[in-house]
Design an enzyme around this catalytic site. Structure first.
Site, PDB file in Angstrom:
ATOM      1  N   GLU A   1       0.844  -1.196   0.000  1.00  9.93           N
ATOM      2  CA  GLU A   1       0.000   0.000   0.000  1.00  9.93           C
ATOM      3  C   GLU A   1       0.883   1.251   0.000  1.00  9.93           C
ATOM      4  OE1 GLU A   1      -2.831  -0.075   3.184  1.00  9.93           O
ATOM      5  OE2 GLU A   1      -3.676  -2.001   2.607  1.00  9.93           O
TER       6      GLU A   1
ATOM      7  N   HIS B   1      -8.227   1.129   1.614  1.00  7.19           N
ATOM      8  CA  HIS B   1      -8.024   1.090   3.073  1.00  7.19           C
ATOM      9  C   HIS B   1      -8.934   2.113   3.765  1.00  7.19           C
ATOM     10  CE1 HIS B   1      -4.858  -0.392   6.142  1.00  7.19           C
ATOM     11  NE2 HIS B   1      -6.002  -0.146   6.752  1.00  7.19           N
TER      12      HIS B   1
END
Length: 530
Positions: A264, A282
């Site tokens: 990420e 997220h």
């Protein structure tokens, strides 16, 4: 005493900043500082506390510059951006806020479950593109389906509760879920293989550890029902992304919804582009309510620690409530000083440490006291040890730590802490208590009763109980210009083994120790300091 100073290096709400100020803490709010690594490292050493979100990277290099830092507070659950071992080694408490975004994350998992069941994102995109593909988007009904919850802690339990309200049957895999708690939640506790075989939908709510990494591996996915749907709002890496893509391509897995990824920010991923995959960036904790909750919570937690010594939601130390902290403080001092006394007497390698709590102290938060005792024992060997790092350092060195509680023990004192250091040559033990004045005292050494307050410089002598010892000892110390502040004696029996523990106003030199050692009645002499 100067007020503690806190640095906030990421975006926190004004209300959270005000909490620090209302509690009398100096605070510098520099919300973009965490993005500038050099500037961040340059000033972090001026603060007692550091409040962050995810943008600030608290690396070992940053921690090395943070000489004053006592606590790092993460507004949120993940501490991936903090080098926790480095902080622990420096005695820095690392806190998070694991419950502030629990409802929000659980709701996101439920939202993704609905989105998967009815292909909502795909149907929306198709409709807004001017298509009317009513027959293409045939969904499934959730009522009476079986939801498999992997990890039934705080968030998993909320997901289970919401799912049961939707008339979904819930089976849960969690090694730490007790049968009683499972009944209370209304879920069926099962082993992982049984969950994989039975679940129509699987949702993950476990932390990332060596045991949970790729818990949904290719092998695990092969054990699932054909047509299963997978949801992950917990941590990237719990699902083998390549294996999941293969299972989606084969049709074994009907769909997957993921809020977290191995890498990420996720700008590319094996799962991207699959027609039966839903991805979000997220967003589990991304609601106004959750962001406000975790900000307020971390401000309160950090303030409680800096002002009262209370520890809540620490990653690397047992919790201590605000009510407990004042009562624990003198016993923490007792445990550390007793441990230090025995550590200074021990030269052989240490194999184990046994701490026994008798009376009222046994009902207290003994995990913190045990950390203090380990710190004291090992400090003569490991100068940089602290209460935060002590348990981990003991484990690394294979030192077995035993904790024994005897709440109903009958003694002459309300509370007694006994410590035994088990070394390769012999065990050494001592006991102590805290009087009403709050000062720790030694009440027993080598099973010999004694009563002595701790002092910065002390002399410990083990001797035969024979006439002439006290006079000779006093003469040697007097001739050396060493003033005796207190003098305490204990013996097994008349003429038997005896102990002398006296406080002196200055350190005793090696030359003086040799003179004392030469007294015929002396078996051992050591200078100890606290």
């Amino acid at each position: 005493m100067a007020a503690p100073k806190v640095l906030i290096s990421d975006a926190l709400s004004d209300a959270a900043v005000q909490i620090f100020r209302d509690r009398g803490i100096d605070v510098d709010f520099i919300p973009d500082l965490g993005k500038d690594k050099a500037a961040f490292a340059a000033i972090v050493g001026h603060y007692d506390g550091l409040a962050i979100r995810s943008a600030s990277k608290v690396t070992s290099k940053v921690i090395a510059e943070a000489g004053r830092l006592r606590v790092i507070g993460r507004a949120g659950i993940g501490v991936d951006n903090v080098d926790v071992p480095a902080a622990t080694a420096r005695g820095i408490i690392v806190m998070n806020t694991p419950f502030g975004n629990s409802i929000t994350t659980a709701e996101h998992a439920i939202a993704l479950m609905f989105a998967l069941a009815r292909q909502l994102p795909q149907a929306d995109a198709s409709t807004q593109a001017g298509k009317w593909e009513k027959n293409r988007f045939m969904g499934v009904e959730l009522t009476a389906k079986t939801l498999g919850v992997i990890g039934c802690g705080n968030i998993g339990a909320i997901v289970a509760d919401r799912a049961i309200g939707l008339k979904i049957k819930v089976v849960a895999y969690d090694p730490y879920l007790s049968p009683e708690r499972a009944v209370e939640l209304g879920v069926e506790k099962v082993e992982l293989d049984a969950l994989l075989a039975r679940a129509d939908i699987i949702t993950l709510h476990v932390p990332m550890t060596d045991k949970t990494r790729n818990i949904l591996s290719a092998e695990a996915l092969a054990k699932t029902k054909r047509g299963v749907r997978i949801i992950n709002c917990a941590r990237g890496g719990l699902v083998d992304e390549v294996a999941l893509r293969a299972a989606l391509d084969s049709g074994h897995v009907a769909g997957a919804a993921l809020d977290v990824f191995v890498t990420e920010p996720a700008t590319e991923n094996p799962l991207f582009g699959h027609p039966n995959v839903i991805c979000t960036p997220h967003l589990g904790a991304s609601t106004n309510e959750a962001q406000e909750n975790v900000a307020l919570q971390v401000a309160e937690q950090m303030s409680d620690y800096l002002l009262q010594g209370a520890i809540t939601n620490a990653i690397n130390f047992p919790s201590i409530s605000a009510d407990e902290a004042p009562r624990l403080k003198p016993f923490v001092a007792l445990a550390e000083k007793l441990g230090s006394f025995l550590g200074q007497l021990t030269e052989a390698p240490i194999k184990g440490i046994r701490i026994t709590y008798e009376g009222a102290v046994a009902a207290m938060n003994t995990r913190a006291l045990t950390s203090a005792a380990i710190t004291g024992v090992l400090r003569p060997f490991l100068q940089d040890i602290n209460m935060v790092s002590a348990p981990a350092l003991a484990r690394e060195r294979g030192i077995v730590v035993d904790e024994i509680k005897r709440e109903g023990a009958v003694t002459d004192f309300e509370s007694v802490i006994r410590i035994t250091v088990i070394a390769e040559d012999m065990p050494r033990d001592a006991a102590g208590t805290v009087f009403h004045d709050g000062k720790p005292r030694v009440i027993e050494i080598r099973s010999i009763a004694i009563d002595a307050a701790f002092a910065p410089q002390m002399l410990y002598v083990r001797n035969h109980d024979k006439p002439g010892f006290i006079g000779r000892l006093g003469s040697i110390l007097g001739d050396a210009g060493v003033n005796v502040a207190t003098f305490n004696l204990g013996r097994e029996e008349e003429g038997g083994s005896a102990i002398c523990l006296c406080a002196v106003d200055a350190p005793v030199s090696d030359a003086v120790l040799k003179q004392i050692d030469a007294i015929p009645q002396v078996r051992r002499v050591r200078a100890v300091s606290f």
